[in-house]
Design a protein around this motif. Structure first.
Motif, mmCIF file in Angstrom:
data_model
loop_
_atom_site.group_PDB
_atom_site.id
_atom_site.type_symbol
_atom_site.label_atom_id
_atom_site.label_comp_id
_atom_site.label_asym_id
_atom_site.label_seq_id
_atom_site.Cartn_x
_atom_site.Cartn_y
_atom_site.Cartn_z
ATOM 1 N N ARG A 172 222.027 69.432 130.774
ATOM 2 C CA ARG A 172 220.831 70.266 130.587
ATOM 3 C C ARG A 172 219.830 69.537 129.684
ATOM 4 N NH1 ARG A 172 223.069 71.967 134.202
ATOM 5 N NH2 ARG A 172 224.077 73.996 134.522
ATOM 6 N N PRO A 173 219.363 68.365 130.108
ATOM 7 C CA PRO A 173 218.427 67.610 129.259
ATOM 8 C C PRO A 173 217.068 68.303 129.201
ATOM 9 C CG PRO A 173 218.625 66.563 131.396
ATOM 10 C CD PRO A 173 219.658 67.662 131.377
ATOM 11 N N PRO A 174 216.413 68.289 128.043
ATOM 12 C CA PRO A 174 215.086 68.894 127.937
ATOM 13 C C PRO A 174 214.002 68.110 128.670
ATOM 14 C CG PRO A 174 215.727 67.888 125.863
ATOM 15 C CD PRO A 174 216.935 67.843 126.745
ATOM 16 N N LYS A 175 214.322 66.869 129.057
ATOM 17 C CA LYS A 175 213.426 66.096 129.912
ATOM 18 C C LYS A 175 214.210 65.612 131.126
ATOM 19 C CE LYS A 175 210.160 64.314 126.467
ATOM 20 N NZ LYS A 175 209.531 63.087 125.919
ATOM 21 N N ASP A 176 213.592 65.703 132.286
ATOM 22 C CA ASP A 176 214.248 65.225 133.494
ATOM 23 C C ASP A 176 214.495 63.724 133.388
ATOM 24 O OD1 ASP A 176 215.046 65.516 136.388
ATOM 25 O OD2 ASP A 176 213.423 64.046 136.569
ATOM 26 N N ALA A 192 212.552 79.073 125.501
ATOM 27 C CA ALA A 192 213.762 79.663 124.924
ATOM 28 C C ALA A 192 213.909 79.285 123.455
ATOM 29 C CB ALA A 192 214.992 79.233 125.711
ATOM 30 N N LEU A 193 214.240 80.281 122.645
ATOM 31 C CA LEU A 193 214.387 80.070 121.209
ATOM 32 C C LEU A 193 215.785 79.627 120.827
ATOM 33 C CD1 LEU A 193 212.564 83.334 120.056
ATOM 34 C CD2 LEU A 193 211.586 81.042 120.343
ATOM 35 N N VAL A 194 216.763 79.956 121.671
ATOM 36 C CA VAL A 194 218.158 79.666 121.339
ATOM 37 C C VAL A 194 218.949 79.488 122.626
ATOM 38 C CG1 VAL A 194 218.750 82.125 121.217
ATOM 39 C CG2 VAL A 194 220.154 80.462 119.978
ATOM 40 N N HIS A 195 219.981 78.660 122.543
ATOM 41 C CA HIS A 195 220.851 78.393 123.683
ATOM 42 C C HIS A 195 222.292 78.678 123.252
ATOM 43 C CE1 HIS A 195 217.347 76.402 125.455
ATOM 44 N NE2 HIS A 195 217.203 75.828 124.278
ATOM 45 N N PHE A 196 222.983 79.515 124.005
ATOM 46 C CA PHE A 196 224.330 79.937 123.658
ATOM 47 C C PHE A 196 225.359 79.330 124.609
ATOM 48 C CE2 PHE A 196 221.805 83.523 121.972
ATOM 49 C CZ PHE A 196 222.293 83.556 120.670
ATOM 50 N N ALA A 197 226.398 78.751 124.027
ATOM 51 C CA ALA A 197 227.596 78.358 124.778
ATOM 52 C C ALA A 197 228.620 79.467 124.547
ATOM 53 C CB ALA A 197 228.122 77.019 124.288
ATOM 54 N N VAL A 198 229.040 80.120 125.624
ATOM 55 C CA VAL A 198 229.821 81.351 125.491
ATOM 56 C C VAL A 198 231.108 81.250 126.295
ATOM 57 C CG1 VAL A 198 229.788 83.868 125.789
ATOM 58 C CG2 VAL A 198 227.652 82.638 125.298
ATOM 59 N N SER A 199 232.227 81.551 125.654
ATOM 60 C CA SER A 199 233.481 81.732 126.370
ATOM 61 C C SER A 199 233.947 83.160 126.123
ATOM 62 C CB SER A 199 234.541 80.732 125.899
ATOM 63 O OG SER A 199 235.095 81.136 124.659
ATOM 64 N N THR A 200 235.074 83.532 126.701
ATOM 65 C CA THR A 200 235.588 84.886 126.491
ATOM 66 C C THR A 200 236.105 85.095 125.084
ATOM 67 O OG1 THR A 200 237.573 84.050 127.603
ATOM 68 C CG2 THR A 200 236.125 85.457 128.890
ATOM 69 N N ASP A 201 236.276 84.005 124.307
ATOM 70 C CA ASP A 201 236.776 84.124 122.936
ATOM 71 C C ASP A 201 235.809 83.623 121.874
ATOM 72 O OD1 ASP A 201 239.188 85.287 123.610
ATOM 73 O OD2 ASP A 201 240.233 83.370 123.814
ATOM 74 N N GLU A 202 234.878 82.712 122.243
ATOM 75 C CA GLU A 202 234.039 82.094 121.230
ATOM 76 C C GLU A 202 232.595 81.978 121.702
ATOM 77 O OE1 GLU A 202 236.052 78.846 118.693
ATOM 78 O OE2 GLU A 202 236.776 78.485 120.738
ATOM 79 N N VAL A 203 231.693 81.901 120.711
ATOM 80 C CA VAL A 203 230.274 81.693 120.994
ATOM 81 C C VAL A 203 229.730 80.648 120.018
ATOM 82 C CG1 VAL A 203 227.985 82.737 121.166
ATOM 83 C CG2 VAL A 203 230.011 84.100 121.718
ATOM 84 N N TYR A 204 228.970 79.694 120.559
ATOM 85 C CA TYR A 204 228.264 78.709 119.740
ATOM 86 C C TYR A 204 226.790 78.736 120.127
ATOM 87 C CZ TYR A 204 232.487 76.566 117.821
ATOM 88 O OH TYR A 204 233.645 76.337 117.134
ATOM 89 N N MET A 205 225.928 78.284 119.220
ATOM 90 C CA MET A 205 224.496 78.323 119.501
ATOM 91 C C MET A 205 223.791 77.096 118.952
ATOM 92 S SD MET A 205 222.987 78.803 116.310
ATOM 93 C CE MET A 205 221.395 79.511 116.689
ATOM 94 N N THR A 207 219.424 75.756 118.509
ATOM 95 C CA THR A 207 218.009 76.046 118.755
ATOM 96 C C THR A 207 217.271 74.831 119.311
ATOM 97 O OG1 THR A 207 217.466 75.480 116.471
ATOM 98 C CG2 THR A 207 217.891 77.804 116.955
ATOM 99 N N ARG A 208 217.946 73.675 119.313
ATOM 100 C CA ARG A 208 217.266 72.460 119.778
ATOM 101 C C ARG A 208 218.214 71.613 120.618
ATOM 102 N NH1 ARG A 208 213.078 69.041 116.148
ATOM 103 N NH2 ARG A 208 212.247 67.722 117.793
ATOM 104 N N LEU A 209 217.897 71.466 121.889
ATOM 105 C CA LEU A 209 218.676 70.611 122.772
ATOM 106 C C LEU A 209 218.187 69.168 122.630
ATOM 107 C CD1 LEU A 209 218.831 72.823 125.985
ATOM 108 C CD2 LEU A 209 220.626 72.482 124.273
ATOM 109 N N ALA A 210 219.125 68.256 122.407
ATOM 110 C CA ALA A 210 218.785 66.837 122.209
ATOM 111 C C ALA A 210 219.843 65.959 122.847
ATOM 112 C CB ALA A 210 218.650 66.538 120.728
ATOM 113 N N GLY A 211 220.237 66.317 124.065
ATOM 114 C CA GLY A 211 221.235 65.516 124.760
ATOM 115 C C GLY A 211 222.554 65.485 124.013
ATOM 116 N N ALA A 212 223.167 64.295 123.979
ATOM 117 C CA ALA A 212 224.473 64.141 123.337
ATOM 118 C C ALA A 212 224.418 64.404 121.835
ATOM 119 C CB ALA A 212 225.018 62.743 123.597
#
Length: 220
Positions: A172-176, A192-205, A207-212
């Protein structure tokens, strides 16, 4: 009967919970990839809550009023970010629009209360967000047509929350990668202000996508 451990079932359950609590379900086909907006909600909010201001713009632009306002809002978000417009609104000619009504601190003003009740919170599944590829994000949350959060979902019986984090980091790179064109939904301080990684047990967030280099924090 679908396997309850499948990601799609988790997705359905989250949407069902949100719509049971006042959210609207959306159609991914109604998402505008170029503007990174859900146009029907943004225009519907402006028309329903600020008809006098809408008429000022319509007097100049007629049938093009909707597109003029969408492009104006998108251009300002590209410059200042979605949060600035949600907080402060924008001007178009001699018209002044608000893009959101936050919860009033009291119930003294019935017009403010009505406007708050008209806020459109929408969840959309499998949003194909890019003009350059066919990638889709599991869930995107919108307020009055403006995307405020994305979610990638995993079920712990098949994949972990770390798989969702890696998906953001590497898929999900912010630039193609090919064109180097920005993805407005994913670029910092655009939509989008925030991006959530969600599983059935945990959530991480994050605010800035920067590749690896993207850093996720626990949101459990």
């Amino acid at each position: 009967m679908p396997d309850k451990h499948l990601e799609t079932v988790f997705e359905q359950e989250l949407v069902a919970h949100l719509t049971a609590h006042g959210w609207l379900a959306g159609d991914p086909a109604d998402y505008d990839r170029a503007l990174a907006l859900y146009p029907a909600d943004l225009l519907g909010w402006l028309q329903d809550t600020q008809p006098d201001e809408w008429r000022k713009v319509a007097a100049l632009h007629g049938e093009k009023t909707g597109q003029v306002l969408l492009e104006r809002a998108a251009g300002l978000m590209d410059k200042d970010g979605s949060l600035a417009l949600l907080r402060h609104g924008f001007k178009q000619g001699n018209a002044r629009f608000q893009l959101c009504q936050f919860r009033p601190s009291n119930r003294f003003n019935p017009q403010t209360l009505l406007r708050y009740q008209q806020v459109r919170c929408r969840v959309v599944r499998q949003v194909r967000y890019s003009q350059h590829n066919a990638n889709s994000i599991d869930l995107v949350l919108f307020v009055n047509g403006i995307p405020v959060a994305t979610l990638e979902l995993k079920t712990d019986f098949t994949q972990s929350v770390q798989d969702a984090i890696r998906q953001y980091q590497y898929d999900r790179p912010p630039k193609d990668p090919a064109t180097r064109a920005e993805e407005p939904l994913l670029v910092f301080k655009r939509r989008a202000l925030v991006h959530f990684a969600v599983s059935t047990d945990e959530v991480y967030m994050t605010t800035r996508l920067a590749g690896a280099e993207t850093r996720f924090l626990p949101f459990n």
